[in-house]
Design an enzyme around this catalytic site. Structure first.
Site, PDB file in Angstrom:
ATOM      1  N   ARG A  36       2.424  16.797  -0.612  1.00  0.00           N
ATOM      2  CA  ARG A  36       3.591  16.183  -1.252  1.00  0.00           C
ATOM      3  C   ARG A  36       4.784  17.141  -1.279  1.00  0.00           C
ATOM      4  O   ARG A  36       5.935  16.708  -1.182  1.00  0.00           O
ATOM      5  CB  ARG A  36       3.225  15.709  -2.660  1.00  0.00           C
ATOM      6  CG  ARG A  36       2.379  14.444  -2.645  1.00  0.00           C
ATOM      7  CD  ARG A  36       2.060  13.949  -4.027  1.00  0.00           C
ATOM      8  NE  ARG A  36       1.512  12.595  -3.982  1.00  0.00           N
ATOM      9  CZ  ARG A  36       1.044  11.930  -5.025  1.00  0.00           C
ATOM     10  NH1 ARG A  36       1.074  12.496  -6.223  1.00  0.00           N
ATOM     11  NH2 ARG A  36       0.571  10.712  -4.907  1.00  0.00           N
ATOM     12  N   LYS A 197     -13.653  -4.067  -5.261  1.00  0.00           N
ATOM     13  CA  LYS A 197     -13.561  -5.275  -6.086  1.00  0.00           C
ATOM     14  C   LYS A 197     -12.377  -6.168  -5.743  1.00  0.00           C
ATOM     15  O   LYS A 197     -11.260  -5.701  -5.604  1.00  0.00           O
ATOM     16  CB  LYS A 197     -13.472  -4.879  -7.568  1.00  0.00           C
ATOM     17  CG  LYS A 197     -14.710  -4.150  -8.076  1.00  0.00           C
ATOM     18  CD  LYS A 197     -14.578  -3.821  -9.555  1.00  0.00           C
ATOM     19  CE  LYS A 197     -15.834  -3.150 -10.089  1.00  0.00           C
ATOM     20  NZ  LYS A 197     -15.728  -2.863 -11.536  1.00  0.00           N
ATOM     21  N   GLY A 354      -4.929   5.467  -1.867  1.00  0.00           N
ATOM     22  CA  GLY A 354      -5.739   6.682  -1.907  1.00  0.00           C
ATOM     23  C   GLY A 354      -6.943   6.704  -0.987  1.00  0.00           C
ATOM     24  O   GLY A 354      -7.077   7.581  -0.127  1.00  0.00           O
ATOM     25  N   GLY A 377       0.088   3.542  -6.074  1.00  0.00           N
ATOM     26  CA  GLY A 377       0.476   2.365  -6.850  1.00  0.00           C
ATOM     27  C   GLY A 377       1.716   1.675  -6.330  1.00  0.00           C
ATOM     28  O   GLY A 377       1.787   0.438  -6.285  1.00  0.00           O
TER      29      GLY A 377
END
Length: 396
Positions: A36, A197, A354, A377
């Protein structure tokens, strides 16, 4: 959506407040992965080349509005200085006296890092007073933190509403890649969505079936869709209570002209561990005492053929339990095919999230994708079709 870049701004002699994401992993005071930090280097250097003085704003961890010495950004100064090859100064606050003094003393060719924005409770509340106090330190605002663009915080939205604003190099590259993938993509468009999920990716799936031509579903999510079609998946990870929701998604996809692709064959095992004995069976033939841990070779062939017939690919999530062998085969093979098509100029490939980044790195394919987003996100919310406050503020 239109936004300005560094090239549209007059930076000469001006203090540029640059929102960056340098929330890097630290062990015993040492940065263990400076990815980063490396990604902000072009923006910082271009600001200096244009005669500007970069003042970095960033968060680190979750101090929840309290001053937590263990989460001070000061420990990142050596890694930043090393990556930039420039002197990096540090101010013990992102507002007030310490920050004002440090900004006034900043020389051309130097970089200033301000203390953790989240040491102030007003940061996550997008407090107007905090925004104004930070904005008072500079003359131009540059947002280079796409990964924080889904948060309406003082340092991502508030300052942008006060100062002349633009996207940094990393933010601009991300927005350009995402626009090419879902905004105005070359068709056919294929999306790969994997993971454990269905319940965590409902909005994502609901948006994608209206935007893409093919939706390949992998991982534990695929098992839930198999269950929804009345297939016994043995002891596999599956959300049986989400079967009706899966059927609704299948129906929405059909109405939208989107083809949902599930595994036709699968790799099954009796235990979840590296090197476990495994078999390849048809997707509807999982033994009652076994679990599905990867897509099979026929499924990989089908996925590869879809990639070959596509112009644009968006990838989020692995096709199987990629963390352990031999259940990484499908993800590795599909990733390699996507990478090869990208290198050949036949496919625009954008990936993020991720597990996705980890899986593509493990497969050795990440370097050849058109764009890999590390935003997590923000990348997912963009895929869900949501407006990102930090991006919207730049186009206001």
């Amino acid at each position: 959506m239109a936004w300005k870049t560094l090239d549209d701004m007059d930076l000469n002699g001006k203090v540029a407040l640059v929102r960056v994401d340098i929330n890097v992993p630290i062990e015993e005071g040492q940065v263990t992965d400076d990815t980063r930090i490396q990604k902000i280097v072009p923006t910082v250097k271009d600001i200096i080349a244009a005669g500007g003085k970069p003042v970095l704003l960033a968060h680190f961890g979750r101090p929840k509005g309290q001053v937590v010495p263990a989460l001070s950004l000061e420990m990142l100064v050596p890694a930043l200085s090393n990556a930039l090859g420039l002197p990096v100064k540090f101010a013990s606050n992102c507002i007030g006296g310490p920050a004002k003094t440090a900004v006034s003393e900043l020389k051309t060719g130097e970089v200033l890092l301000l203390e953790n924005t989240r040491f102030h409770a007003g940061e996550e509340k997008n407090d107007r007073e905090l925004s104004a106090s930070m904005a008072a330190l500079g003359e131009v605002y540059v947002n280079d933190a796409f990964s924080a663009a889904h948060r309406a915080h003082a340092s991502t939205v508030g300052i942008a509403e006060i100062l002349p604003s633009c996207a940094g190099r990393l933010m601009a590259a991300e927005l350009k890649a995402l626009e090419a993938a879902l905004g105005a993509p070359e068709r056919p468009v294929t999306a790969v969505v994997g993971g454990a999920k269905v319940s965590t990716k409902l909005e994502l799936l609901g948006n994608l079936v209206t935007k893409v031509d093919n939706l390949i579903i992998g991982g534990g999510m695929a098992n839930t869709f198999l269950v929804a079609q009345g297939i016994d998946v043995g002891k596999s990870l599956a959300e049986h209570d989400m079967a009706e929701t899966a059927r609704e998604i299948l129906a929405k996809a059909k109405d939208s002209g989107c083809v949902i692709v599930l595994p036709s064959d699968v790799v099954v095992a009796r235990e979840f561990k590296a090197g476990a004995a495994s078999d390849v069976v048809a997707a509807d033939a999982c033994p009652s005492d076994a679990m599905i841990l990867d897509a099979g070779p026929k499924s990989v062939e089908q996925v590869s053929a879809i990639f070959e017939a596509s112009k644009t690919l968006i990838w989020n999530g692995p096709l199987g339990a990629f963390e352990i062998e031999p259940f990484d085969v499908a993800t590795n093979a599909a990733a390699a095919r996507a990478a090869a098509l990208t290198v050949e100029g036949k496919l625009i490939s954008v990936a993020g999230g991720g597990d996705t980044v980890a899986a593509l790195n493990k497969a050795g394919a990440a370097k050849d994708f058109t764009y890999i987003s590390t935003a997590g996100g923000a990348f997912l919310e963009w895929m869900e079709g949501k407006e990102l406050p930090g991006v919207a503020a730049l186009s206001a």
